[in-house]
Motif scaffolding. Sequence first.
Motif, PDB file in Angstrom:
ATOM      1  N   ALA A  96      16.904  28.992  98.703  1.00 56.21           N
ATOM      2  CA  ALA A  96      17.583  30.212  99.104  1.00 56.21           C
ATOM      3  C   ALA A  96      18.352  29.880 100.394  1.00 56.21           C
ATOM      4  O   ALA A  96      18.009  28.894 100.934  1.00 56.21           O
ATOM      5  CB  ALA A  96      16.385  31.207  99.628  1.00 56.21           C
TER       6      ALA A  96
ATOM      7  N   VAL B 125      10.968  35.149  99.546  1.00 59.27           N
ATOM      8  CA  VAL B 125      12.527  35.079  99.275  1.00 59.27           C
ATOM      9  C   VAL B 125      12.529  34.093  98.128  1.00 59.27           C
ATOM     10  O   VAL B 125      12.116  33.009  98.336  1.00 59.27           O
ATOM     11  CB  VAL B 125      13.078  34.801 100.568  1.00 59.27           C
TER      12      VAL B 125
ATOM     13  N   SER C  27      18.572  33.129  96.539  1.00 57.88           N
ATOM     14  CA  SER C  27      18.864  34.258  97.114  1.00 57.88           C
ATOM     15  C   SER C  27      19.804  34.091  98.494  1.00 57.88           C
ATOM     16  O   SER C  27      19.681  32.716  99.163  1.00 57.88           O
ATOM     17  CB  SER C  27      17.922  35.230  97.596  1.00 57.88           C
TER      18      SER C  27
ATOM     19  N   ILE D 127      11.788  39.566  98.048  1.00 56.74           N
ATOM     20  CA  ILE D 127      13.149  39.382  97.678  1.00 56.74           C
ATOM     21  C   ILE D 127      13.248  38.378  96.641  1.00 56.74           C
ATOM     22  O   ILE D 127      13.176  37.221  96.653  1.00 56.74           O
ATOM     23  CB  ILE D 127      14.014  38.783  98.947  1.00 56.74           C
TER      24      ILE D 127
ATOM     25  N   SER E  43      15.191  36.433  93.233  1.00 57.86           N
ATOM     26  CA  SER E  43      16.101  35.447  93.082  1.00 57.86           C
ATOM     27  C   SER E  43      17.352  35.901  92.856  1.00 57.86           C
ATOM     28  O   SER E  43      17.588  37.136  92.262  1.00 57.86           O
ATOM     29  CB  SER E  43      15.722  34.741  91.704  1.00 57.86           C
TER      30      SER E  43
ATOM     31  N   VAL F 158      19.478  37.760  94.968  1.00 58.12           N
ATOM     32  CA  VAL F 158      19.582  38.578  95.682  1.00 58.12           C
ATOM     33  C   VAL F 158      20.825  38.312  96.860  1.00 58.12           C
ATOM     34  O   VAL F 158      20.522  36.968  97.516  1.00 58.12           O
ATOM     35  CB  VAL F 158      18.423  39.437  96.369  1.00 58.12           C
ATOM     36  N   HIS F 159      21.573  39.261  97.432  1.00 56.83           N
ATOM     37  CA  HIS F 159      22.477  39.007  98.424  1.00 56.83           C
ATOM     38  C   HIS F 159      22.108  40.107  99.326  1.00 56.83           C
ATOM     39  O   HIS F 159      22.482  41.205  98.964  1.00 56.83           O
ATOM     40  CB  HIS F 159      24.011  38.714  97.826  1.00 56.83           C
TER      41      HIS F 159
ATOM     42  N   SER G  58      16.345  41.181  91.152  1.00 61.07           N
ATOM     43  CA  SER G  58      17.293  40.246  91.261  1.00 61.07           C
ATOM     44  C   SER G  58      18.700  40.596  91.099  1.00 61.07           C
ATOM     45  O   SER G  58      19.003  41.808  90.530  1.00 61.07           O
ATOM     46  CB  SER G  58      17.254  39.122  89.977  1.00 61.07           C
TER      47      SER G  58
END
Length: 266
Positions: free
Chosen positions: A9, A23, A27, A41, A43, A45-46, A61
């Motif tokens: 991440a 997290v 991500s 959060i 995998s 994810v932005h 995701s």
Amino acid sequence: MSTSIHPSAIVSDKATIGDNVVVGPCSVIEDNVVIGDGCVIESFVHLKSYVRLGVDNHVHSYVCIGGEPQHLAYKNEETWVEIGDSNTLRECVTVNRGTVQGNGRTVLGSHCLLMAYAHVAHDCILGDHVIMANAVNLAGHVEIGNHAVVSGMAAVQQFLRIGEYAFLGGSSGYNLDIPPYMLAHGVRGRLMGPNLIGLRRHGFDTTVCRALKKAYKIIFRSGLPREKALEQALNDYPDVAEVANLVGFMRGTKCGVAPDFHKNGD
């Protein structure tokens, strides 16, 4: 449990991460992001800049939160997405930041469920316990009240208001306000009457449900001019707060209220 951030991440040192946060792999969390305690959060994810998450949110995701507004007047101003507590955002949900022309922020309350591919545009304000099913699209500046449900593949036009406990049918386009407690559906969403099943599930008693049903008939099917119909509904049910709330919503509309399907059916 301590905070766990996967080695793959990318997390900005200008982000604020709470306790017991997870997290997942790959991500990305940018500058000026705040993540409250207990959030998950997943995998890929932005979380872009200027996003605040409360506690105990679960972001699945491929969600993107904090994207720039899809608005031609946007000039890189600092605007925000603010999300409350205990929300679930499923795969590929997108939530855009606000604009300076609007609220300056896009707001999601608490205990909401946004299903896969739902989109919340700039300056929208969602209350608590809102459900947006798969592929629902909200244009900018939409307001949705507490406990409202928007069914799959529905599209809601900009600046509309959806009242609390309303139920919007799927595969429909909504171009007028939907009052609280109402059921709407159709190619262009039209009112079908009170959302009686949903109201009963939420504990509304028989007296309130009957009052809303009769008030609906007065307002939409009596043939009276709108203001006279609203006055009669209030006079007939002076002690039912939900009827007063319905009338207040209708008097406050700026975009107009969806008609009864008998008058403008699809």
